[in-house]
Design a protein around this motif. Sequence first.
Motif, short mmCIF file in Angstrom:
data_model
loop_
_atom_site.label_atom_id
_atom_site.label_comp_id
_atom_site.label_asym_id
_atom_site.label_seq_id
_atom_site.Cartn_x
_atom_site.Cartn_y
_atom_site.Cartn_z
N GLY A 95 0.76 -1.24 0.00
CA GLY A 95 0.00 0.00 0.00
C GLY A 95 0.79 1.28 0.00
O GLY A 95 0.28 2.32 -0.37
N GLY A 98 3.34 6.25 2.76
CA GLY A 98 2.90 7.58 3.15
C GLY A 98 3.40 8.67 2.23
O GLY A 98 3.17 9.84 2.46
N THR A 109 -1.38 7.76 -3.73
CA THR A 109 -1.31 8.70 -2.62
C THR A 109 -1.86 8.03 -1.36
O THR A 109 -2.70 7.13 -1.44
CB THR A 109 -2.10 9.98 -2.90
OG1 THR A 109 -3.47 9.63 -3.15
CG2 THR A 109 -1.55 10.73 -4.09
N THR A 110 -1.37 8.49 -0.23
CA THR A 110 -1.90 7.99 1.03
C THR A 110 -2.43 9.16 1.83
O THR A 110 -1.98 10.29 1.67
CB THR A 110 -0.82 7.24 1.84
OG1 THR A 110 0.26 8.12 2.09
CG2 THR A 110 -0.32 6.01 1.09
N THR A 112 -5.02 9.95 5.70
CA THR A 112 -5.77 9.44 6.84
C THR A 112 -7.12 10.14 6.85
O THR A 112 -7.18 11.37 6.82
CB THR A 112 -5.03 9.68 8.16
OG1 THR A 112 -3.76 9.02 8.09
CG2 THR A 112 -5.81 9.13 9.34
N LYS A 117 -6.15 4.81 7.63
CA LYS A 117 -5.17 5.08 6.58
C LYS A 117 -5.67 4.54 5.26
O LYS A 117 -6.12 3.40 5.17
CB LYS A 117 -3.82 4.44 6.93
CG LYS A 117 -3.16 5.10 8.11
CD LYS A 117 -1.79 4.51 8.37
CE LYS A 117 -1.18 5.19 9.59
NZ LYS A 117 0.13 4.65 9.91
N THR A 119 -4.86 4.27 0.94
CA THR A 119 -3.96 4.39 -0.20
C THR A 119 -4.84 4.40 -1.43
O THR A 119 -5.71 3.54 -1.60
CB THR A 119 -2.97 3.20 -0.27
OG1 THR A 119 -2.23 3.16 0.95
CG2 THR A 119 -2.03 3.35 -1.44
N ARG A 120 -4.64 5.40 -2.30
CA ARG A 120 -5.49 5.54 -3.49
C ARG A 120 -4.64 5.63 -4.74
O ARG A 120 -3.57 6.24 -4.73
CB ARG A 120 -6.35 6.81 -3.39
CG ARG A 120 -7.26 6.81 -2.21
CD ARG A 120 -8.28 7.92 -2.26
NE ARG A 120 -7.67 9.23 -2.04
CZ ARG A 120 -8.34 10.37 -2.09
NH1 ARG A 120 -9.62 10.37 -2.39
NH2 ARG A 120 -7.74 11.51 -1.86
#
Length: 170
Positions: A95, A98, A109-110, A112, A117, A119-120
């Motif tokens: 994933g 950060g 991207t990560t 919150t 959290k 991840t996209r």
Amino acid sequence: MIARRRLFGLAVALPALVAAALAPSSPVRAGDGLEPYAPLLVELPGWKAGRLGGMAMQDGGSRIVVVQRGYARGEIHVSVQLLAGAPAQSRLAAGGTGMKTEASHGPATTATIDGFKLTRTFQASDKSGTILIALGPAAALSLAFKGLGEDEALATAKSFDWKAMRAAVK
């Protein structure tokens, strides 16, 4: 030694995971281990939901859960998976760290959001991507989509109760 046990456990579970992913989804039946997870992959207003499929198994102290459901709205498709155990750990490990990164399939991207959290990834050319939500160290919700913008994909992911999922896969 622990790493070898985990690797062995993954090697044992991987064929079952592949078979579950490739098998046509079937309705949840009593005794198949998916009953506790069925209410978590809810019907989404405006979407046609497919059948719930996957597997849930426990061997000693380790548990593997892969529950999946597809959704469609015209030409737009979303596939949702609730994962626990080794499948979730491997997805979460991939994933990210950060950092915003660029890859051949688009940026990752990560962030919150609400204490979770995420991840996209997103590919603008066909409006496709994934959202991976860490529900815990060995649990995740994965949403893969095609035909949605980034914001609508995130809104769709938020339609699921992440806190209830986290509690169900503890």
